[in-house]
Design a protein around this motif. Structure first.
Motif, PDB file in Angstrom:
ATOM      1  N   LEU A   1       0.859  -0.849  -0.647  1.00  0.00           N
ATOM      2  CA  LEU A   1       0.077  -0.268  -0.205  1.00  0.00           C
ATOM      3  C   LEU A   1       0.735   1.277  -0.126  1.00  0.00           C
ATOM      4  CD1 LEU A   1      -3.159   0.968   0.623  1.00  0.00           C
ATOM      5  CD2 LEU A   1      -2.371   1.298   2.566  1.00  0.00           C
TER       6      LEU A   1
ATOM      7  N   LEU B   1      -2.902   1.125  -4.056  1.00  0.00           N
ATOM      8  CA  LEU B   1      -3.107  -0.352  -3.999  1.00  0.00           C
ATOM      9  C   LEU B   1      -1.953  -1.551  -4.472  1.00  0.00           C
ATOM     10  CD1 LEU B   1      -3.219  -3.060  -1.685  1.00  0.00           C
ATOM     11  CD2 LEU B   1      -5.234  -3.355  -3.287  1.00  0.00           C
TER      12      LEU B   1
ATOM     13  N   SER C   1     -10.113  -3.279  -2.625  1.00  0.00           N
ATOM     14  CA  SER C   1      -9.132  -1.952  -3.187  1.00  0.00           C
ATOM     15  C   SER C   1      -9.753  -0.716  -2.709  1.00  0.00           C
ATOM     16  CB  SER C   1      -9.022  -2.208  -4.556  1.00  0.00           C
ATOM     17  OG  SER C   1      -8.951  -2.583  -5.815  1.00  0.00           O
TER      18      SER C   1
ATOM     19  N   PHE D   1      -8.425  -0.571   1.452  1.00  0.00           N
ATOM     20  CA  PHE D   1      -7.237  -0.296   1.289  1.00  0.00           C
ATOM     21  C   PHE D   1      -7.269   1.090   1.271  1.00  0.00           C
ATOM     22  CE2 PHE D   1      -6.338  -4.930   1.410  1.00  0.00           C
ATOM     23  CZ  PHE D   1      -5.366  -4.631   2.323  1.00  0.00           C
TER      24      PHE D   1
END
Length: 250
Positions: free
Chosen positions: A148, A158, A205, A208
């Motif tokens: 990340l 990501l 995604s 994150f």
């Protein structure tokens, strides 16, 4: 020092002044922006900086307001960068038809501090798709990195990286920049291929990157080859779309 009688190697203040003041219905600031862009793209300015606004205005016999409006056009086109006390720096690079600026270079220019958080560093069996990308046999063991990327502590990308073990033999303990790692071992980046696609953000995604699921993001597939035309890595990045910059030159 740039002399008023010879502003650049290819065009003088006098020549530019004559072109600016020729009879035309086009506003003066647009004319100037066009001439400056042409001079930038032919590498007419030394040291990668434009003359200061007051010198441009004085030697072209126009107002500083006109000069400032012209520079704003060039700035919006990502040809220059203006910073108080530092001058007007030229960003355009002529000899590269596709100039890619990744997160670190793009964000550094915006005074952002970038860091990475490792999520996975391991070996894995290559899927059929990844094996094809990195030109390895199906089900072969490869290096796999998942990370990340953050700017000032905020998630921005990501990333999934796949590499032959030949070029990353111990992914479990890797910590650093891949291009530096390869250069130290005699493998130099010679070619990059990019495929860029706007997609709806998937759930993983979104979690994150701290964005809404199905929001618009960029999916970038990058294939990097070395001087022997071998694939060093395949990187798939899901990124917030306004943090990458691509420039195409004809």
């Amino acid at each position: 020092m740039i002399k008023a009688s010879n502003m650049t190697g290819n065009i003088s203040f006098q020549e530019m002044k004559q072109q600016l003041h020729a009879e035309t219905a086009c506003p003066l600031y647009i004319q100037l922006a066009f001439l400056l862009e042409k001079a930038i793209k032919t590498k007419s300015f030394p040291n990668h900086f434009l003359p200061v606004e007051r010198d441009l205005a004085k030697n072209l016999a126009i107002s500083r307001v006109t000069v400032s409006k012209s520079l704003s056009i060039l700035e919006n086109k990502k040809l220059i960068s203006r910073k108080q006390g530092l001058g007007t720096r030229i960003l355009f690079e002529q000899n590269n038809p596709l100039r890619y600026r990744g997160f670190n270079s793009s964000l550094t220019s915006l005074d952002e501090v970038t860091t990475i958080e490792w999520l996975l560093r391991q070996r894995m069996k290559a899927s059929d798709e990844i094996a094809k990308y990195i030109e390895q046999p199906q089900n072969s063991e490869i290096a796999y990195l998942k990370l990340l990327r953050l700017a000032n502590g905020q998630p921005i990308s990501l990333e999934y990286i796949y590499a032959p073990l030949k070029f990353l033999s111990n992914p479990e303990i890797f910590d650093g920049a891949l291009h530096e790692y390869w250069n130290e071992r005699g493998f130099h980046l010679a070619q990059k291929y990019y495929r860029i696609k706007a997609i709806a953000c998937d759930m993983e995604s979104a979690i994150f990157l701290n964005v809404a699921k199905d929001s618009a993001v960029l999916k970038m597939t990058e294939i990097t080859r070395n001087q022997f035309n071998e694939v060093l890595q395949v990187k798939i990045a899901i990124t917030i779309s306004d943090l990458y910059e691509y420039e195409f030159a004809s």
